[in-house]
Design an enzyme around this catalytic site. Structure first.
Site, PDB file in Angstrom:
ATOM      1  N   GLN A  67      -8.442  -0.451 -10.506  1.00  0.00           N
ATOM      2  CA  GLN A  67      -7.864  -1.170  -9.367  1.00  0.00           C
ATOM      3  C   GLN A  67      -7.660  -0.244  -8.176  1.00  0.00           C
ATOM      4  OE1 GLN A  67      -4.422  -3.098 -11.057  1.00  0.00           O
ATOM      5  NE2 GLN A  67      -5.663  -4.480 -12.294  1.00  0.00           N
ATOM      6  N   ASP A  68      -6.753   0.717  -8.303  1.00  0.00           N
ATOM      7  CA  ASP A  68      -6.596   1.738  -7.274  1.00  0.00           C
ATOM      8  C   ASP A  68      -6.124   3.021  -7.955  1.00  0.00           C
ATOM      9  OD1 ASP A  68      -4.105   0.705  -7.849  1.00  0.00           O
ATOM     10  OD2 ASP A  68      -3.562   0.254  -5.790  1.00  0.00           O
ATOM     11  N   PRO A  69      -6.118   4.151  -7.241  1.00  0.00           N
ATOM     12  CA  PRO A  69      -5.796   5.421  -7.889  1.00  0.00           C
ATOM     13  C   PRO A  69      -4.368   5.461  -8.426  1.00  0.00           C
ATOM     14  CG  PRO A  69      -6.880   5.778  -5.770  1.00  0.00           C
ATOM     15  CD  PRO A  69      -6.526   4.325  -5.838  1.00  0.00           C
TER      16      PRO A  69
END
Length: 227
Positions: A67-69
């Site tokens: 999804q995101d870091p």
């Protein structure tokens, strides 16, 4: 993230694949520099923002979508789910991935959370959003990375080469319409997060299933072993 041409930031095959969004990548670089100028940091560190695209485009056989870091400082390294070798304890999602890796493949637990060997062997570890503000999950969603990573995925499917997409969670599953356009097979399960891993991630055997699908498509299997 420095203001340099795309060809100097990513592998040549990826530079061609991402050419339709080169201006958007440049705009995202401007956004990140503006964040720094305003006293706000971002993760991962600048040189790692496009790291997923530094491995050969033509050699990608498996896509694992994040999804995101990780928003925890020191965790994000530019490859979805991966962390630096010295990170301990591991993020819970990664610990669950390793639990399934051991159960699925019979390999001993990896010695650290560095997934670089997978990236080197044709596994694209790609987050939908490539940066995040420290300690602020999802803070860069909707800022402009999504068109870049969707272009990357469309370019992979356009190659008409065997591709297995491992989609963990509902967010990753929204990519199915894009993936359906090429010679791609998707493996879906709940996300390895502690909130959902027990609802179908454990026991999903994504690694052996990916290799079985690659073999059926006439492609070489991935060596999933980690040190």
């Amino acid at each position: 993230m420095t203001a340099r041409p795309l060809s100097e930031l990513v592998e040549p095959g990826w530079a061609r694949a991402l050419q339709p969004v080169a201006e958007q990548v440049a705009r995202m670089g401007q956004f990140l520099r503006a964040e720094i100028a305003a006293g706000r940091r971002y993760l991962p560190a600048g040189p790692n923002v496009l790291r997923a695209f530094t491995y050969p485009f033509d050699e990608v056989k498996v896509l694992i979508v994040g999804q995101d870091p990780y928003p925890t400082p020191g965790h994000a390294v530019g490859l979805s789910f991966s962390v630096a070798p010295d990170v301990s304890p591991l993020p819970r999602s990664l610990a669950n991935i390793f639990q399934e890796y051991t159960a699925d493949l019979g390999h001993p637990p990896p010695s650290c959370g560095d997934l670089t060997p997978w990236a080197q062997r044709g596994v694209l570890l790609l987050n939908r959003v490539l940066t995040v503000r420290p300690s602020n999950p999802a803070s860069h969603r909707g800022k402009g990375w999504e068109p870049v990573t969707e272009c990357a995925i469309r370019a992979l499917t356009a190659r008409q080469q065997p591709l297995v997409a491992i989609l963990w969670g509902r967010d990753a599953s929204t990519l199915k319409p894009i993936l359906a356009q090429g010679n791609c097979v998707a493996i879906e399960s709940p996300h390895p997060s502690p909130l959902s891993a027990s609802r179908g991630f454990f026991g999903s055997r994504p690694f052996s299933r990916a290799n079985k699908l690659l073999a059926e498509m006439g492609a070489d299997e991935i060596d999933w072993r980690l040190p």
